[in-house]
Design an enzyme around this catalytic site. Structure first.
Site, PDB file in Angstrom:
ATOM      1  N   ASP A 103       0.841  -1.364   0.087  1.00 33.00           N
ATOM      2  CA  ASP A 103      -0.355   0.030   0.371  1.00 33.00           C
ATOM      3  C   ASP A 103       0.589   0.952  -0.163  1.00 33.00           C
ATOM      4  O   ASP A 103       1.679   0.943   0.639  1.00 33.00           O
ATOM      5  CB  ASP A 103      -0.459   0.106   1.364  1.00 33.00           C
ATOM      6  CG  ASP A 103      -2.144   0.119   0.736  1.00 33.00           C
ATOM      7  OD1 ASP A 103      -2.762   1.262   0.177  1.00 33.00           O
ATOM      8  OD2 ASP A 103      -3.390  -0.661   1.334  1.00 33.00           O
ATOM      9  N   ASP A 205      -3.210   4.676  -2.605  1.00 37.80           N
ATOM     10  CA  ASP A 205      -4.155   4.701  -1.309  1.00 37.80           C
ATOM     11  C   ASP A 205      -5.311   5.974  -1.887  1.00 37.80           C
ATOM     12  O   ASP A 205      -3.961   7.550  -1.999  1.00 37.80           O
ATOM     13  CB  ASP A 205      -3.811   4.851   0.055  1.00 37.80           C
ATOM     14  CG  ASP A 205      -4.845   4.815   1.100  1.00 37.80           C
ATOM     15  OD1 ASP A 205      -5.715   3.968   0.977  1.00 37.80           O
ATOM     16  OD2 ASP A 205      -5.043   6.138   1.816  1.00 37.80           O
ATOM     17  N   GLU A 267      -6.419   2.602  -5.287  1.00 39.51           N
ATOM     18  CA  GLU A 267      -8.554   3.123  -4.786  1.00 39.51           C
ATOM     19  C   GLU A 267      -8.518   3.986  -6.116  1.00 39.51           C
ATOM     20  O   GLU A 267      -7.843   5.308  -5.466  1.00 39.51           O
ATOM     21  CB  GLU A 267      -8.069   3.373  -3.667  1.00 39.51           C
ATOM     22  CG  GLU A 267      -9.540   3.551  -2.943  1.00 39.51           C
ATOM     23  CD  GLU A 267      -9.618   4.022  -1.515  1.00 39.51           C
ATOM     24  OE1 GLU A 267     -10.300   3.479  -0.604  1.00 39.51           O
ATOM     25  OE2 GLU A 267      -7.985   4.796  -0.704  1.00 39.51           O
ATOM     26  N   HIS A 328     -10.386  -3.763   2.907  1.00 41.96           N
ATOM     27  CA  HIS A 328     -10.458  -3.493   4.026  1.00 41.96           C
ATOM     28  C   HIS A 328     -11.411  -2.042   4.593  1.00 41.96           C
ATOM     29  O   HIS A 328     -12.314  -2.575   5.704  1.00 41.96           O
ATOM     30  CB  HIS A 328      -9.939  -3.598   4.758  1.00 41.96           C
ATOM     31  CG  HIS A 328      -9.166  -2.108   4.173  1.00 41.96           C
ATOM     32  ND1 HIS A 328      -8.292  -2.142   2.868  1.00 41.96           N
ATOM     33  CD2 HIS A 328      -8.775  -0.669   4.479  1.00 41.96           C
ATOM     34  CE1 HIS A 328      -8.004  -0.962   2.308  1.00 41.96           C
ATOM     35  NE2 HIS A 328      -8.171  -0.317   3.057  1.00 41.96           N
ATOM     36  N   ASP A 329     -12.289  -1.827   3.996  1.00 39.31           N
ATOM     37  CA  ASP A 329     -13.407  -1.142   4.300  1.00 39.31           C
ATOM     38  C   ASP A 329     -14.756  -1.305   4.023  1.00 39.31           C
ATOM     39  O   ASP A 329     -15.858  -0.762   3.680  1.00 39.31           O
ATOM     40  CB  ASP A 329     -12.574   0.138   2.554  1.00 39.31           C
ATOM     41  CG  ASP A 329     -11.023   0.740   3.143  1.00 39.31           C
ATOM     42  OD1 ASP A 329     -11.513   1.066   4.629  1.00 39.31           O
ATOM     43  OD2 ASP A 329     -10.148   1.253   2.380  1.00 39.31           O
TER      44      ASP A 329
HETATM   45  C1  GLC Z   1      -8.061   4.733   2.041  1.00 41.55           C
HETATM   46  C2  GLC Z   1      -8.312   3.465   2.989  1.00 41.55           C
HETATM   47  C3  GLC Z   1      -8.622   3.183   4.211  1.00 41.55           C
HETATM   48  C4  GLC Z   1      -8.480   4.274   4.986  1.00 41.55           C
HETATM   49  C5  GLC Z   1      -8.524   6.450   4.050  1.00 41.55           C
HETATM   50  C6  GLC Z   1      -7.410   7.357   4.517  1.00 41.55           C
HETATM   51  O1  GLC Z   1      -9.552   5.543   1.829  1.00 41.55           O
HETATM   52  O2  GLC Z   1      -8.574   2.173   1.976  1.00 41.55           O
HETATM   53  O3  GLC Z   1      -8.999   2.000   4.653  1.00 41.55           O
HETATM   54  O4  GLC Z   1      -9.384   4.724   5.841  1.00 41.55           O
HETATM   55  O5  GLC Z   1      -8.088   5.696   2.480  1.00 41.55           O
HETATM   56  O6  GLC Z   1      -6.129   6.953   5.015  1.00 41.55           O
END
Ligand code: GLC
Length: 531
Positions: A103, A205, A267, A328-329
């Site tokens: 990540d 991310d 993402e 994970h989200d």
């Molecule tokens: C991304 C991650 C998430 C996190 C966010 C802020 O969306 O996947 O888990 O809370 O970034 O860093």
């Protein structure tokens, strides 16, 4: 096959497995998973057949947001181990023929990062411009109406500078200033630090929010705000998915391209029709923008048929598709569709054209783990309660066996595990009829069959809640039929053939004597049609 034999675009035929190391395997009894824990489970990863592991952040962090709040990009957090453990893990994964994706969190750091300590000190220090600072509005309040995704204003007052700083997420996650070339250069060096250590790819991310409007224009209200959590009551036109953000992604891609054969996935946000932009045009951007459309779709054949079509239509020419069924989200999909339909989803994921991603535990049909209120860790739930936003139920430790601590730890697990009787790896490995075995067979077939690796995908009209499509390579043809209803359905295969895999294990290799096949309720089949 050795890693190099797979070629630079290895990710086109890869199956990618997301691991949140804190919940995968603990090696030292502190109740939190670590790198040595991942190392000890490589045999399992190899047995499962996945090609690459993506690890959520392992960097030094106060861990207010699952490590997405980084205090040092080039250090491993002591909870996970150290750089030597990391190097050993890379070597052992590569030895097992598995690649490693890390990540990469370029949008923000932790407020505990040395860069932020310096930046916040004054308005004229060398890093004064590394974060997004702005003067108060005339009334002394925040500079504009921008909202944090985790609740409240996205601006936080800093006494030392007499200014506000911007945070897309937590107050403790200040956003970096991507307009500053020094910031870009520093993050490029972070990427090189890990790429030099042998990492095979990065998952960017929050890649869609790297740049915010420089005029700080207010966001308009969201016309669909009713019933939505407060952070979604505005439409984030001036904070999300700005055109300049795409140049940042191009910059990140240039750094990746200094290292042949490395993957850049990311993402992205927004609707399916925006996804094409994240691939880039003249200048390439992400190889694989993550696509969660299957999770957002209603669970019936016509909705899925439409979802798949809309996504494929949104892809630019030559873009390679991606399909994700967990993360994970994301709420566990098995809780939404149930165990039987989860088998259909596994078959769908691993037969669609494109790179499949799934999340640790999806392969055993893991469901959401109930978290008592006093054990909640996710800041999202704490700051925006009452909307079912808590991500802990999918972040609970992996269940390796049916012991009280699941084989995950000898200590007190950092998040609770569910009670006995829930799916676990040991039980499912020992039983040929389980979803884990189905995942393994599907992954193996996908790896072996040219139609499933790179064959074209041809649509077939779905009817009576049966979703169907074909994958075709040369003169070979594979038909995928998924009966989403609970009733039996007849399907005309328009040819004789042989079942390669069925979601019901007793049907595994039946030869079809007639061109019409009878599907049981909730059954899926992969059929090789005779040439
Ligand atoms: C991304 C991650 C998430 C996190 C966010 C802020 O969306 O996947 O888990 O809370 O970034 O860093």
């Amino acid at each position: 096959m050795t890693l190099n034999a797979m070629g630079d675009e290895w990710w086109r035929t890869a199956t990618i497995y997301e691991v949140a190391p804190i919940s995968f395997q603990d090696s030292n009894g502190d109740g939190k998973g670590d790198l040595r824990g991942v190392l000890s489970r490589i045999d399992y990863l190899k047995w499962l057949g996945i090609d690459a592991v993506w690890l959520t952040p392992i960097y030094q962090s106060p861990f207010r947001d699952l490590g997405y709040d980084i205090a040092d990009y080039c250090a491993v957090d002591p909870v996970f181990g150290n750089l030597d453990d990391f190097d050993r893990l890379v070597a052992a994964l590569h030895e097992a023929g598995i690649r490693l994706i890390l990540d990469f969190v370029p949008n923000h750091t932790s407020s505990d990062h040395a860069w932020f300590f310096e930046s916040m000190r004054s308005r004229d220090n060398p890093k004064a411009d590394w974060y997004i600072w702005a003067d108060a509005a005339d009334n002394g309040g925040p500079p504009n109406n921008w909202l944090s995704r985790f609740g409240g204003s996205a601006w936080e007052w800093c006494e030392a500078r007499g200014q506000y700083y911007y945070h897309s997420f937590l107050v403790e996650q200040p956003d970096l200033n991507w307009r500053n070339p020094q910031v870009r250069a520093a993050l490029a060096d972070v990427m090189r630090f890990w790429l030099d250590r042998g990492v095979d790819g990065l998952r960017v991310d929050a890649s869609a929010v790297l740049i915010k409007d420089h005029l700080l224009r207010d966001n308009p209200p969201n016309p669909e705000a009713k019933g939505k959590p407060p952070p979604q009551r505005d439409t984030p036109v001036f904070t999300d998915d700005r055109p300049e953000t795409m140049h940042c992604i191009e910059f990140i891609r240039e750094v990746i391209d200094e290292y042949p054969g490395r993957l850049l996935c990311g993402e992205v946000q927004g609707k399916t029709d925006r996804i094409g932009h994240f691939y880039g045009n003249e200048r390439p951007r992400l190889h694989l923008p993550l696509n969660f459309a299957l999770l957002d779709s209603a669970w019936d054949a016509l909705s899925l048929q439409a979802t798949i079509d809309a996504y494929r239509n949104a892809l630019p020419k030559g873009a390679w598709p991606v399909w994700v069924i967990g993360g994970h989200d994301k709420q566990r999909v098995a809780s939404k569709i149930g165990q039987r339909q989860m088998r259909l989803l596994a078959m769908l994921l691993l037969t669609l054209k494109g790179t499949p991603f799934f999340y640790m535990g999806d392969e055993i049909g893991r469901e959401r783990v109930p978290i008592p209120p006093d054990r909640v860790r996710d800041p999202f739930e704490k700051l925006v309660p009452g909307y079912g936003l808590c991500r802990d139920p999918e972040r609970a430790p992996m269940r390796w066996d049916d012991s009280p601590k699941g084989g995950f730890t000898t200590g007190e697990p950092w998040l609770p595990l569910e009670h006995d009787g829930t799916p676990n790896v040991a039980q499912q490995r020992g039983d040929r009829d389980t979803i884990l075995q189905l995942f393994r067979q599907l992954i193996a077939l996908r790896r072996a069959h040219p139609c499933l690796q790179y064959g074209e995908q041809e649509a077939i009209p779905s009817r009576h809640d049966v979703l169907a499509f074909r994958r075709v390579a040369g003169d070979r043809k594979v038909l995928i039929v998924l009966n989403l209803s609970n009733e039996p359905r007849k399907w005309d295969c328009r040819g004789h053939g042989r079942i390669l895999i069925a979601t019901n294990p007793d049907r595994r290799t039946e030869r079809l004597e007639k061109p019409t096949v009878l599907l049981r309720g909730g059954e899926g089949l992969i059929i090789e049609i005779d040439a």
